[in-house]
Design a protein around this motif. Structure first.
Motif, PDB file in Angstrom:
ATOM      1  N   ASP A 238       0.692  -1.464  -0.059  1.00 60.93           N
ATOM      2  CA  ASP A 238       0.141  -0.121  -0.096  1.00 60.93           C
ATOM      3  C   ASP A 238       0.687   1.131   0.056  1.00 60.93           C
ATOM      4  O   ASP A 238       1.234   1.848   1.161  1.00 60.93           O
ATOM      5  CB  ASP A 238      -1.348   0.069   1.414  1.00 60.93           C
ATOM      6  CG  ASP A 238      -1.538   1.026   1.959  1.00 60.93           C
ATOM      7  OD1 ASP A 238      -1.259   2.207   2.018  1.00 60.93           O
ATOM      8  OD2 ASP A 238      -2.879   0.842   0.426  1.00 60.93           O
ATOM      9  N   GLN A 239       0.851   2.039  -1.386  1.00 60.93           N
ATOM     10  CA  GLN A 239       1.416   3.416  -1.136  1.00 60.93           C
ATOM     11  C   GLN A 239       1.147   4.382   0.425  1.00 60.93           C
ATOM     12  O   GLN A 239       2.026   5.027   0.598  1.00 60.93           O
ATOM     13  CB  GLN A 239       1.044   4.025  -2.382  1.00 60.93           C
ATOM     14  CG  GLN A 239       1.826   5.262  -2.683  1.00 60.93           C
ATOM     15  CD  GLN A 239       3.524   4.837  -2.957  1.00 60.93           C
ATOM     16  OE1 GLN A 239       3.552   4.253  -3.560  1.00 60.93           O
ATOM     17  NE2 GLN A 239       3.942   5.245  -1.903  1.00 60.93           N
ATOM     18  N   THR A 240       0.139   4.672   0.190  1.00 67.21           N
ATOM     19  CA  THR A 240      -0.259   5.145   1.523  1.00 67.21           C
ATOM     20  C   THR A 240       0.633   4.628   3.115  1.00 67.21           C
ATOM     21  O   THR A 240       1.297   5.247   3.958  1.00 67.21           O
ATOM     22  CB  THR A 240      -1.727   5.576   1.999  1.00 67.21           C
ATOM     23  OG1 THR A 240      -2.017   5.573   0.485  1.00 67.21           O
ATOM     24  CG2 THR A 240      -1.323   6.459   2.511  1.00 67.21           C
ATOM     25  N   LYS A 241       0.258   3.333   2.864  1.00 66.16           N
ATOM     26  CA  LYS A 241       1.224   2.439   4.019  1.00 66.16           C
ATOM     27  C   LYS A 241       2.823   2.582   3.900  1.00 66.16           C
ATOM     28  O   LYS A 241       3.496   3.637   5.068  1.00 66.16           O
ATOM     29  CB  LYS A 241       0.722   1.473   3.987  1.00 66.16           C
ATOM     30  CG  LYS A 241       0.803   0.279   6.315  1.00 66.16           C
ATOM     31  CD  LYS A 241       0.145  -0.615   5.443  1.00 66.16           C
ATOM     32  CE  LYS A 241       0.499  -0.904   7.118  1.00 66.16           C
ATOM     33  NZ  LYS A 241      -0.197  -2.532   7.834  1.00 66.16           N
ATOM     34  N   LEU A 242       3.400   2.951   3.061  1.00 68.78           N
ATOM     35  CA  LEU A 242       4.797   2.927   3.021  1.00 68.78           C
ATOM     36  C   LEU A 242       5.453   4.418   3.167  1.00 68.78           C
ATOM     37  O   LEU A 242       5.946   4.749   3.519  1.00 68.78           O
ATOM     38  CB  LEU A 242       5.170   2.054   1.349  1.00 68.78           C
ATOM     39  CG  LEU A 242       5.066   1.172   1.223  1.00 68.78           C
ATOM     40  CD1 LEU A 242       5.033   0.569  -0.486  1.00 68.78           C
ATOM     41  CD2 LEU A 242       6.164   0.595   1.876  1.00 68.78           C
ATOM     42  N   GLY A 243       4.242   5.402   2.848  1.00 68.84           N
ATOM     43  CA  GLY A 243       4.612   6.410   3.020  1.00 68.84           C
ATOM     44  C   GLY A 243       4.847   6.831   4.065  1.00 68.84           C
ATOM     45  O   GLY A 243       5.880   7.721   4.930  1.00 68.84           O
ATOM     46  N   SER A 244       3.717   6.390   4.816  1.00 69.45           N
ATOM     47  CA  SER A 244       3.304   6.779   6.172  1.00 69.45           C
ATOM     48  C   SER A 244       4.721   6.293   7.485  1.00 69.45           C
ATOM     49  O   SER A 244       5.105   6.748   8.194  1.00 69.45           O
ATOM     50  CB  SER A 244       2.387   6.468   6.443  1.00 69.45           C
ATOM     51  OG  SER A 244       2.090   5.813   7.958  1.00 69.45           O
ATOM     52  N   MET A 245       5.170   4.835   6.806  1.00 68.17           N
ATOM     53  CA  MET A 245       6.691   4.138   7.571  1.00 68.17           C
ATOM     54  C   MET A 245       7.976   5.463   6.903  1.00 68.17           C
ATOM     55  O   MET A 245       8.625   5.206   8.084  1.00 68.17           O
ATOM     56  CB  MET A 245       6.757   3.121   7.142  1.00 68.17           C
ATOM     57  CG  MET A 245       5.762   1.862   7.985  1.00 68.17           C
ATOM     58  SD  MET A 245       6.114   0.473   7.432  1.00 68.17           S
ATOM     59  CE  MET A 245       5.649   0.166   5.754  1.00 68.17           C
ATOM     60  N   ALA A 246       7.773   5.755   5.799  1.00 63.49           N
ATOM     61  CA  ALA A 246       9.141   6.362   6.152  1.00 63.49           C
ATOM     62  C   ALA A 246       9.267   7.664   5.795  1.00 63.49           C
ATOM     63  O   ALA A 246      10.221   8.337   6.903  1.00 63.49           O
ATOM     64  CB  ALA A 246       8.710   6.819   4.389  1.00 63.49           C
ATOM     65  N   LYS A 247       8.008   8.724   6.470  1.00 60.70           N
ATOM     66  CA  LYS A 247       7.411   9.803   7.051  1.00 60.70           C
ATOM     67  C   LYS A 247       8.012   9.848   8.733  1.00 60.70           C
ATOM     68  O   LYS A 247       8.817  10.134   9.437  1.00 60.70           O
ATOM     69  CB  LYS A 247       6.076  10.557   6.933  1.00 60.70           C
ATOM     70  CG  LYS A 247       5.672  11.425   8.083  1.00 60.70           C
ATOM     71  CD  LYS A 247       4.777  12.411   7.628  1.00 60.70           C
ATOM     72  CE  LYS A 247       4.665  13.785   8.580  1.00 60.70           C
ATOM     73  NZ  LYS A 247       3.307  13.926   7.919  1.00 60.70           N
ATOM     74  N   ALA A 248       7.599   8.709   8.891  1.00 60.85           N
ATOM     75  CA  ALA A 248       7.978   7.860  10.590  1.00 60.85           C
ATOM     76  C   ALA A 248       9.045   7.738  10.840  1.00 60.85           C
ATOM     77  O   ALA A 248       9.616   8.474  12.007  1.00 60.85           O
ATOM     78  CB  ALA A 248       7.092   7.287  10.944  1.00 60.85           C
ATOM     79  N   LEU A 249      10.024   7.061  10.020  1.00 57.69           N
ATOM     80  CA  LEU A 249      11.233   6.992  10.306  1.00 57.69           C
ATOM     81  C   LEU A 249      12.422   8.137  10.110  1.00 57.69           C
ATOM     82  O   LEU A 249      13.370   8.205   9.305  1.00 57.69           O
ATOM     83  CB  LEU A 249      11.826   5.749   9.153  1.00 57.69           C
ATOM     84  CG  LEU A 249      11.504   4.218  10.162  1.00 57.69           C
ATOM     85  CD1 LEU A 249      11.309   3.255   9.119  1.00 57.69           C
ATOM     86  CD2 LEU A 249      11.921   4.397  11.434  1.00 57.69           C
ATOM     87  N   ASN A 250      11.576   9.046   9.139  1.00 59.24           N
ATOM     88  CA  ASN A 250      12.325  10.415   8.247  1.00 59.24           C
ATOM     89  C   ASN A 250      13.062  10.217   7.230  1.00 59.24           C
ATOM     90  O   ASN A 250      14.042  10.133   7.247  1.00 59.24           O
ATOM     91  CB  ASN A 250      12.927  11.101   9.169  1.00 59.24           C
ATOM     92  CG  ASN A 250      13.580  12.477   8.983  1.00 59.24           C
ATOM     93  OD1 ASN A 250      13.051  13.394   7.960  1.00 59.24           O
ATOM     94  ND2 ASN A 250      14.248  12.708   9.426  1.00 59.24           N
ATOM     95  N   VAL A 251      12.381   9.046   6.482  1.00 62.20           N
ATOM     96  CA  VAL A 251      13.838   8.808   5.298  1.00 62.20           C
ATOM     97  C   VAL A 251      12.983   8.932   3.982  1.00 62.20           C
ATOM     98  O   VAL A 251      11.914   9.123   4.001  1.00 62.20           O
ATOM     99  CB  VAL A 251      13.299   6.983   5.481  1.00 62.20           C
ATOM    100  CG1 VAL A 251      13.823   6.479   3.984  1.00 62.20           C
ATOM    101  CG2 VAL A 251      13.583   6.282   6.316  1.00 62.20           C
TER     102      VAL A 251
END
Length: 302
Positions: A238-251
């Motif tokens: 899921d693109q949204t979920k990946l984006g959320s994880m990347a944001k949480a990790l500041n990646v």
């Protein structure tokens, strides 16, 4: 005669270069300075919008004149950079050709002259350095000019009626804008930037040299938790979920690639963060699990 020719050509190549652009003079706008005393006097007699319009029009005229001189200044610099290496090459070829057409002692003198010029050429070819650094010097001058010009434009737009940003105030900025066409100031700024970078690099090197040795081998407990986290990330499509994880990790996430590659980017960041000194691994792993807790299943801490 060969010696005379040699000295004449060599000396003709030793021309000086103006270090800064010419100031605005009568030949540009029939003014000794820009803005002129007449401009300042006229400005004082203006009111309201007319005052702002006169200020802006005068500033524009000054900028055009300064830009014209700057263009000529850059052209002179570029022309000098191009021609400086040609003198020894052309002279060496000319003397060698003369040696072929003459005889005996004179021919020997011409040949020796050609060799001497070739030797000079080896030294003058250092001007290649000048040619290579000229773009950096010009970029430094351009950047300084753009920064000052931005300030002028912002000041004009912020004060349409010239109540606080008067023509006198603009004159100071215009002087700075004209003075920015200066290779000495540009070189100084480049040196300052280079020194700053060198000092920062030196400080980083010193910090690394003074840091204690540490083990980066991942312990069995951390390895198990790392496998749990990364295996779950790899299953996310899921693109949204990946984006959320990347944001949480500041990646930073490259969304131009497919979701599998995006997941791989997150996994790589996670693995890299865990591979720190052994004593820091539990803290790093806990921070990762905490950041991803809303998107993956994290084991309850014992």
């Amino acid at each position: 005669m060969p010696a005379l020719m040699l000295s004449t050509f060599v000396l003709s190549g030793c021309t000086s270069i103006n270090g800064m652009q010419d100031s605005v003079v009568d030949s540009d706008l029939h003014k000794s300075v820009c803005p002129s005393a007449a401009d300042l006097s006229t400005f004082q007699n203006k009111t309201g919008a007319d005052k702002g319009e006169f200020r802006d029009r005068t500033i524009l005229d000054c900028i055009k004149a300064i830009d014209t001189n700057y263009k000529f200044f850059k052209s002179d610099l570029q022309r000098e950079a191009v021609t400086s290496n040609l003198i020894p090459d052309v002279l060496a070829l000319g003397l060698s050709g003369a040696a072929v057409l003459t005889k005996s002692k004179t021919a020997k003198q011409f040949s020796q002259g050609a060799l001497a010029v070739a030797g000079i050429g080896a030294a003058v070819d250092k001007d290649v350095f000048y040619q290579q650094t000229l773009p950096a010097i010009e970029s430094s001058m351009d950047a300084k000019r753009d920064l000052i010009l931005k300030g002028i434009v912002d000041s004009e737009k912020g004060d349409p009626t010239a109540t606080s940003y008067t023509l006198e105030s603009a004159g100071i900025d215009l002087d700075a804008y004209e003075s920015a066409g200066n290779i000495y100031a540009a070189i100084s700024e480049l040196i300052t930037t280079a020194n700053g970078s060198a000092q920062a690099a030196k400080a980083e090197l010193t910090a690394s040299q003074n840091a204690p040795y540490c083990a980066t081998l991942v312990t069995s407990d951390i390895h198990a938790r790392l496998v749990n986290v990364t295996s779950q990330i790899k299953t996310v499509t899921d693109q949204t979920k990946l984006g959320s994880m990347a944001k949480a990790l500041n990646v930073p996430l490259d969304t131009s690639v497919d979701v599998q590659h995006q997941a791989g980017q997150i996994v790589a960041a996670v693995v890299n963060r865990v591979h720190v000194c052994g004593a820091q691994q539990p803290t790093a792993m806990a921070a990762i699990e905490s950041a991803l807790a809303s998107n993956i299943t994290v084991p309850t801490a014992k």
